[in-house]
Every structure is written in structure tokens, then in C-alpha cells.
Write an enzyme that holds these catalytic residues in place. Sequence first.
Site, PDB file in Angstrom:
ATOM      1  N   TRP A  38      45.297  32.839  32.673  1.00  0.00           N
ATOM      2  CA  TRP A  38      46.219  31.907  32.004  1.00  0.00           C
ATOM      3  C   TRP A  38      46.054  31.923  30.494  1.00  0.00           C
ATOM      4  CZ3 TRP A  38      46.017  26.876  35.546  1.00  0.00           C
ATOM      5  CH2 TRP A  38      46.506  27.219  36.812  1.00  0.00           C
ATOM      6  N   LYS A  39      45.051  32.579  29.979  1.00  0.00           N
ATOM      7  CA  LYS A  39      44.816  32.672  28.525  1.00  0.00           C
ATOM      8  C   LYS A  39      44.844  31.273  27.875  1.00  0.00           C
ATOM      9  CE  LYS A  39      46.744  37.285  28.612  1.00  0.00           C
ATOM     10  NZ  LYS A  39      47.352  38.365  27.864  1.00  0.00           N
ATOM     11  N   HIS A  41      38.037  41.619  28.076  1.00  0.00           N
ATOM     12  CA  HIS A  41      39.499  41.664  27.940  1.00  0.00           C
ATOM     13  C   HIS A  41      39.847  42.236  26.567  1.00  0.00           C
ATOM     14  CE1 HIS A  41      43.664  40.425  27.544  1.00  0.00           C
ATOM     15  NE2 HIS A  41      43.680  40.309  28.861  1.00  0.00           N
ATOM     16  N   GLY A  85      51.467  42.230  27.954  1.00  0.00           N
ATOM     17  CA  GLY A  85      52.425  41.300  27.364  1.00  0.00           C
ATOM     18  C   GLY A  85      53.617  41.965  26.709  1.00  0.00           C
ATOM     19  N   SER A 128      51.676  43.797  32.223  1.00  0.00           N
ATOM     20  CA  SER A 128      53.090  43.606  32.556  1.00  0.00           C
ATOM     21  C   SER A 128      53.393  43.791  34.038  1.00  0.00           C
ATOM     22  CB  SER A 128      53.969  44.520  31.681  1.00  0.00           C
ATOM     23  OG  SER A 128      53.862  44.134  30.322  1.00  0.00           O
ATOM     24  N   GLY A 137      48.796  38.419  33.568  1.00  0.00           N
ATOM     25  CA  GLY A 137      48.834  37.491  32.442  1.00  0.00           C
ATOM     26  C   GLY A 137      50.086  36.629  32.484  1.00  0.00           C
ATOM     27  N   GLY A 138      51.141  37.063  31.774  1.00  0.00           N
ATOM     28  CA  GLY A 138      52.353  36.255  31.641  1.00  0.00           C
ATOM     29  C   GLY A 138      52.914  35.778  32.976  1.00  0.00           C
TER      30      GLY A 138
HETATM   31  C1  PEP Z   1      46.392  40.417  30.593  1.00  0.00           C
HETATM   32  O1  PEP Z   1      46.391  39.934  29.470  1.00  0.00           O
HETATM   33  O2  PEP Z   1      45.336  40.543  31.233  1.00  0.00           O
HETATM   34  C2  PEP Z   1      47.665  40.836  31.159  1.00  0.00           C
HETATM   35  C3  PEP Z   1      47.642  41.685  32.139  1.00  0.00           C
HETATM   36  O3  PEP Z   1      48.794  40.306  30.577  1.00  0.00           O
HETATM   37  P1  PEP Z   1      50.314  40.573  31.025  1.00  0.00           P
HETATM   38  O4  PEP Z   1      50.376  40.510  32.534  1.00  0.00           O
HETATM   39  O5  PEP Z   1      51.088  39.456  30.389  1.00  0.00           O
HETATM   40  O6  PEP Z   1      50.694  41.912  30.518  1.00  0.00           O
END
Ligand code: PEP
Length: 269
Positions: free
Chosen positions: A12-13, A108, A191, A230, A251-252
Amino acid sequence: MAYRRPIVAGNWKLNGSRQSSRALAVAIVDGLAGIDLGPARLGGESPPLEVLLCPPFVYLAELADLLAVSQLRLGAQDVAAEDVGAFTGEVAAAMLREVGCRYVITGHSERRALFGDTDEKVAGKVLAALRAGLSPILCVGETRSERDAGHTLTVVRRQLDVVLAALDSGRVSASERRLISVAYEPVWAIGTGLSPTPAEAQAVHADIRATVGRRDATMAFDLRVLYGGSVKASNAKDLFAMQDIDGGLIGGAALLAGEFVSICKAAAS
Ligand code: PEP
């Protein structure tokens, strides 16, 4: 992916509030209600998937209570390399374990790029996690310019080798090594909406397993290598169908309950 039980982890950052974090966790628990996410079973068929949520530190204890009645697990986004002492702002692995974490993300790319986490520092964090009985998810991956220069495998091997050497010199046992997962996260895919094709990602995942296998064949066989960058409901199934892709670090899409649940279902099927 059939042999190794996949993991889907939501990172969730630096997002959300106390209230929205609770609401998101509840929506994900509800969305996954029909899927067995329980512990692996010895001598029988294990449930198809492990799912974990990695909220900001300050929400961990509260979400631990909320998730205790579910089969979802809790992870932290980072950990100190040190166990105790004058390290203002840091959070120790034993503290994470105490509040109910089972997993922790280490290395990360945002920590590496923005907060000075070198390969050696990341190795220290992996060892600290293992000392406390946490399962580290070691992130590795190349930048866009490294990829364009054809250095993807060199970079990923270097990032892995520093940690593997630390495991050897720290005489880390086989059972502790089984706690480790790797997440291949190409920095240019995080992202951005861009991602490697499943075949391109598979090639790197296979190389990660081979790199680990050159030092420790048993560890390599069992190692879960997640893909991150992504991942969405629309591309998850094709990525997870690859032989060496054992789930995802999200992530997102982890901030959208419906998307995240669909990604989990893709990994479970
Ligand atoms: C991440 O930051 O670990 C990540 C995979 O982000 P996203 O899915 O948004 O690309």
C-alpha cells in the site's frame, strides 16, 4: 506455478488513512471469502494461495486485529537492519513480529533509489528479518537505462548475489532460507502501466532461480519468485501462467479492492 504455492502481496506504500485502510482490508477479506487461504498442509493438498497486505507501519497493529479473524496475512514495507539501539525512526523486525507481521518487503526499488538502501544494507535487512522469524520478500530489478543497455541479468544477479553471500557467511539454515521469497520488479514497470511480456518476465524469473541454484539447489527449487510492476486484473493471469512466476507484488492495483481480489483469483486458479 503449480508446485510452489503462490503469494499475492499488496504493497500500500504511503497511501490511505486509518479509516480507509480498515475499509480496504475489510473489502478484500470479503472479496476473498470463498477462497481457502489457510496454512500449507503437510501430506495433503495445500490451499491454492497466500495473500498478504502491507499497509504503512502505523496501521499494522490495527489491521493485525482485523485480519486475525481472516486467513489473510500481514506484512511490513521495510525493516531496520539493526535489532535494537539508537536508530531514530527505524522499526525492528522483532517489533514487526510482535504486532502480528509474518512478512516484510526488503529492498524495494523506492527504498533503494530514494532512501539509500544499498545491496549490502538490503542484505542486512534480510538477515534481520530472518533473526526475528519473519519472511523477507527481497525485491530486485533493473532500471530503464540498465535494461536498455542490456544489463538486466547482470544487475539482478548482483542484487541477489550480495544477499546470497550474506546468507552463506551468516550460516543461515535451510529452514530459514525457506522463509525467503524474491520479487522481480523491473523499476521501469513500477507504477507506469508498462510491463514486460510474460515471456520476458519468465526469462528473468528463470535466471533468478538459476542464480540461487548455483549456490543452493534446494533453496532454488522451493523459492517463490513473485513478479511486480503494473500488475492488473487484465494481465495477471498471463503472467501467473508462467512456470517460474509464483505470484505477484502489487502496488497501485492493491489499493482497489476489486482489482486486487481479481488478481488474487487469477493466482488461485
Ligand atoms: C510496487 O511498487 O511494488 C509495484 C509493483 O507497484 P505497481 O503495481 O503500482 O507497479
